[in-house]
Design a protein around this motif. Structure first.
Motif, mmCIF file in Angstrom:
data_model
loop_
_atom_site.group_PDB
_atom_site.id
_atom_site.type_symbol
_atom_site.label_atom_id
_atom_site.label_comp_id
_atom_site.label_asym_id
_atom_site.label_seq_id
_atom_site.Cartn_x
_atom_site.Cartn_y
_atom_site.Cartn_z
ATOM 1 N N ILE A 31 0.865 -1.177 0.000
ATOM 2 C CA ILE A 31 0.000 0.000 0.000
ATOM 3 C C ILE A 31 0.908 1.235 0.000
ATOM 4 O O ILE A 31 1.688 1.441 0.933
ATOM 5 N N HIS A 32 0.816 2.024 -1.050
ATOM 6 C CA HIS A 32 1.692 3.185 -1.197
ATOM 7 C C HIS A 32 1.048 4.468 -0.698
ATOM 8 O O HIS A 32 1.755 5.389 -0.281
ATOM 9 N N GLU A 33 -0.273 4.528 -0.756
ATOM 10 C CA GLU A 33 -0.997 5.717 -0.304
ATOM 11 C C GLU A 33 -2.262 5.239 0.387
ATOM 12 O O GLU A 33 -2.972 4.370 -0.114
ATOM 13 N N PHE A 34 -2.525 5.812 1.569
ATOM 14 C CA PHE A 34 -3.707 5.420 2.339
ATOM 15 C C PHE A 34 -4.283 6.681 2.969
ATOM 16 O O PHE A 34 -3.776 7.178 3.968
ATOM 17 N N ILE A 78 -6.834 4.915 -1.882
ATOM 18 C CA ILE A 78 -5.840 3.875 -1.605
ATOM 19 C C ILE A 78 -5.094 3.631 -2.920
ATOM 20 O O ILE A 78 -5.718 3.395 -3.953
ATOM 21 N N THR A 79 -3.780 3.704 -2.868
ATOM 22 C CA THR A 79 -2.951 3.347 -4.015
ATOM 23 C C THR A 79 -2.114 2.157 -3.585
ATOM 24 O O THR A 79 -1.445 2.208 -2.551
ATOM 25 N N ARG A 80 -2.169 1.082 -4.381
ATOM 26 C CA ARG A 80 -1.479 -0.144 -3.988
ATOM 27 C C ARG A 80 -1.047 -0.932 -5.217
ATOM 28 O O ARG A 80 -1.560 -0.732 -6.315
ATOM 29 N N THR A 81 -0.119 -1.843 -4.991
ATOM 30 C CA THR A 81 0.226 -2.812 -6.021
ATOM 31 C C THR A 81 -0.560 -4.084 -5.732
ATOM 32 O O THR A 81 -1.032 -4.299 -4.610
ATOM 33 N N PHE A 82 -0.690 -4.921 -6.750
ATOM 34 C CA PHE A 82 -1.417 -6.181 -6.626
ATOM 35 C C PHE A 82 -0.705 -7.196 -7.501
ATOM 36 O O PHE A 82 -0.479 -6.955 -8.688
ATOM 37 N N GLU A 140 -2.980 -0.315 -8.643
ATOM 38 C CA GLU A 140 -4.400 -0.029 -8.432
ATOM 39 C C GLU A 140 -4.546 1.288 -7.682
ATOM 40 O O GLU A 140 -3.931 1.479 -6.633
ATOM 41 N N ILE A 141 -5.358 2.181 -8.234
ATOM 42 C CA ILE A 141 -5.649 3.459 -7.585
ATOM 43 C C ILE A 141 -7.146 3.479 -7.315
ATOM 44 O O ILE A 141 -7.959 3.519 -8.246
ATOM 45 N N LEU A 142 -7.518 3.401 -6.049
ATOM 46 C CA LEU A 142 -8.915 3.366 -5.637
ATOM 47 C C LEU A 142 -9.297 4.731 -5.075
ATOM 48 O O LEU A 142 -8.640 5.232 -4.150
ATOM 49 N N LYS A 143 -10.346 5.327 -5.634
ATOM 50 C CA LYS A 143 -10.832 6.625 -5.159
ATOM 51 C C LYS A 143 -12.257 6.459 -4.667
ATOM 52 O O LYS A 143 -13.096 5.870 -5.353
ATOM 53 N N GLN A 199 -8.714 2.629 -10.897
ATOM 54 C CA GLN A 199 -7.888 2.615 -12.106
ATOM 55 C C GLN A 199 -6.851 1.527 -11.894
ATOM 56 O O GLN A 199 -6.097 1.561 -10.928
ATOM 57 N N VAL A 200 -6.825 0.551 -12.791
ATOM 58 C CA VAL A 200 -5.899 -0.572 -12.679
ATOM 59 C C VAL A 200 -4.987 -0.537 -13.900
ATOM 60 O O VAL A 200 -5.462 -0.611 -15.036
#
Length: 155
Positions: free
Chosen positions: A77-80, A86-90, A102-105, A119-120
């Motif tokens: 998780i890079h941004e929370f 939430i910005t994360r890798t998967f 993955e950028i979840l807004k 946005q994936v």
């Protein structure tokens, strides 16, 4: 099952955009992505680790009836930013798909509804297209429907 989760995959791009409106306040929608016990319930997988914070990590695992691992994924998780982003890798183990971003807004719409935009980004358009052929849309729509039902009971 009605397809309420929308997936947009533009030709020639290595990303998809997933959107859905939920009949939930944004705090409950965000909580469904941040709390391990809730994630496990709506995703239908075991949450081995979920550190919901900047520079946190996570790992999910699903096993069959005999206990054999059939799915394992992890990321960082890079941004929370609570109730916002939430910005994360998967990364799924033992697949050819590689790491995705993955950028979840999360957006409040009304006092009782919210909107999720994901946005994936994939390594290539070929990887993205291969994943889209695997009933991806039905799977995420089903998971989001379980999320809606689970969190509606917590209102």
């Amino acid at each position: 099952m009605e397809q309420k989760t929308n997936i947009k995959a533009e030709e020639g791009k290595q990303e998809i955009v997933i959107t859905r409106e939920f009949d939930l306040p944004v705090e409950l929608l965000f909580k469904a992505y941040a709390e391990p016990d809730l994630v496990a319930q709506w995703m239908g997988t075991k949450v081995l680790r979920l550190e919901s914070r900047k520079h946190g990590s996570y790992q999910f695992e699903t096993t069959d009836a005999q206990g054999k691992v059939v799915f394992r994924a992890s990321g960082v998780i890079h941004e929370f930013d609570p109730t916002q982003k939430i910005t994360r890798t998967f990364e799924m183990e033992n697949t050819p798909f590689g790491v995705q971003l993955e950028i979840l807004k999360f957006e409040q719409r009304t006092s009782s509804s919210s909107y999720l935009s994901m946005q994936v980004v994939y390594e290539s358009t070929a990887t993205r297209d291969q994943l889209l052929q695997m009933h991806f849309a039905q799977g995420i729509n089903g998971a989001h429907t379980r999320l809606q039902n689970l969190m509606s009971n917590l209102k």
